[in-house]
Design a protein around this motif. Structure first.
Motif, short mmCIF file in Angstrom:
data_model
loop_
_atom_site.label_atom_id
_atom_site.label_comp_id
_atom_site.label_asym_id
_atom_site.label_seq_id
_atom_site.Cartn_x
_atom_site.Cartn_y
_atom_site.Cartn_z
N HIS A 1 41.30 41.52 56.14
CA HIS A 1 40.86 40.16 55.87
C HIS A 1 40.60 39.50 57.21
O HIS A 1 41.00 40.01 58.26
CB HIS A 1 41.91 39.40 55.05
N TYR B 1 53.33 39.86 47.40
CA TYR B 1 52.91 38.99 48.52
C TYR B 1 53.36 37.55 48.30
O TYR B 1 53.26 37.01 47.20
CB TYR B 1 51.38 39.02 48.64
N TYR C 1 43.63 33.75 47.31
CA TYR C 1 44.08 35.10 46.96
C TYR C 1 44.38 35.18 45.46
O TYR C 1 44.14 36.20 44.83
CB TYR C 1 45.33 35.49 47.74
N ARG C 2 44.95 34.11 44.92
CA ARG C 2 45.26 34.10 43.49
C ARG C 2 43.98 34.16 42.66
O ARG C 2 43.94 34.78 41.61
CB ARG C 2 46.08 32.87 43.12
N PRO D 1 42.30 38.30 43.92
CA PRO D 1 43.21 39.27 44.55
C PRO D 1 42.45 40.55 44.90
O PRO D 1 41.53 40.94 44.19
CB PRO D 1 44.27 39.53 43.47
N PRO D 2 42.85 41.21 45.98
CA PRO D 2 42.12 42.39 46.43
C PRO D 2 42.33 43.62 45.55
O PRO D 2 41.51 44.52 45.53
CB PRO D 2 42.67 42.64 47.83
N GLN E 1 51.75 31.52 47.16
CA GLN E 1 50.64 32.44 47.39
C GLN E 1 49.39 31.63 47.66
O GLN E 1 49.18 30.59 47.04
CB GLN E 1 50.43 33.34 46.17
N THR E 2 48.58 32.11 48.57
CA THR E 2 47.33 31.43 48.91
C THR E 2 46.45 31.35 47.66
O THR E 2 46.23 32.35 46.98
CB THR E 2 46.60 32.21 50.03
N LEU F 1 49.38 40.62 44.13
CA LEU F 1 50.10 39.35 43.97
C LEU F 1 51.58 39.55 43.66
O LEU F 1 52.41 38.69 43.98
CB LEU F 1 49.43 38.48 42.91
N TYR G 1 48.01 45.15 52.17
CA TYR G 1 47.41 43.83 52.41
C TYR G 1 46.11 44.15 53.13
O TYR G 1 46.09 44.38 54.33
CB TYR G 1 48.35 43.01 53.27
N THR H 1 39.20 35.48 54.10
CA THR H 1 38.32 36.17 53.16
C THR H 1 38.56 37.66 53.30
O THR H 1 38.85 38.16 54.39
CB THR H 1 36.84 35.84 53.41
N TRP H 2 38.45 38.38 52.20
CA TRP H 2 38.62 39.83 52.21
C TRP H 2 37.41 40.47 52.86
O TRP H 2 36.29 40.04 52.67
CB TRP H 2 38.79 40.37 50.79
#
Length: 178
Positions: free
Chosen positions: A102, A66, A53-54, A57-58, A49-50, A63, A99, A167-168
């Motif tokens: 982004h 994904y 993102y960890r 998380p959005p 996982q990126t 998580l 998802y 980036t979100w």
């Protein structure tokens, strides 16, 4: 691994429980040799996982649904001895995953191997993308995906600034509510 489907590492990421189903769905649209190659690659790469993102998380269950696997180019922002201008790999999303929109500085092409709904701009509608149709996102173009009852498996190619994470772009669409 010829002829076998990948299996999830029991100590790995929760989304890997859907890898076997995703590969089986993807193989339906591929000839025998391509299906064998996909199964071999998907079952032998390192799914991660990126890190960005960890850390941010959005939404709460993102998580769990994904992961991606980079098999060409730097992984998760790493540079290596020579900066890379390209990265290629696989994206896996579990069923029922949003998802969110982004954006990133890398130019990106996705080749969906299974079905999902995609949005190609802030506020753009989510539409089912035909399996095997290349989807292009220019640098900094917001884009998002939603899976329904089946997982998404997609091949990706990034070019340009491949070591800069996405980036979100929160709040772009009411469909992104967790």
């Amino acid at each position: 691994m010829t002829g076998s489907a990948p299996s999830a590492d029991p100590g790995g990421l929760p989304v890997l429980a859907h890898l076997e189903e995703a590969v089986a769905l993807a193989r339906e649209g591929l000839d025998h040799d391509d299906g064998e190659a996909l199964a071999a690659v998907a079952g032998s790469v390192s799914w991660v996982q990126t890190e960005a993102y960890r850390q941010d998380p959005p939404h709460g269950n993102f998580l769990d649904g994904y992961a991606h696997a980079t098999f060409l180019g730097p992984t998760d922002g790493g540079q290596g001895p020579t900066p890379a201008a390209a990265a290629m790999g696989l994206l896996l999303l579990a069923p029922g995953v949003v998802y969110p929109h982004h954006a990133h500085p890398a130019d990106e092409v996705y080749l969906p191997l299974t079905e999902a709904r995609w949005s190609h701009g802030a506020g753009a509608p989510f539409e089912v993308a035909t399996v095997g149709t290349a989807l292009h996102h220019r640098p900094w173009q917001p884009h998002a995906m939603i899976t329904d009852a089946r997982p998404l498996l997609a091949l990706y190619l990034w070019t340009g600034a491949v070591t800069v994470p996405a980036t979100w772009t929160r709040g772009d669409s009411p469909a992104e509510a967790p």
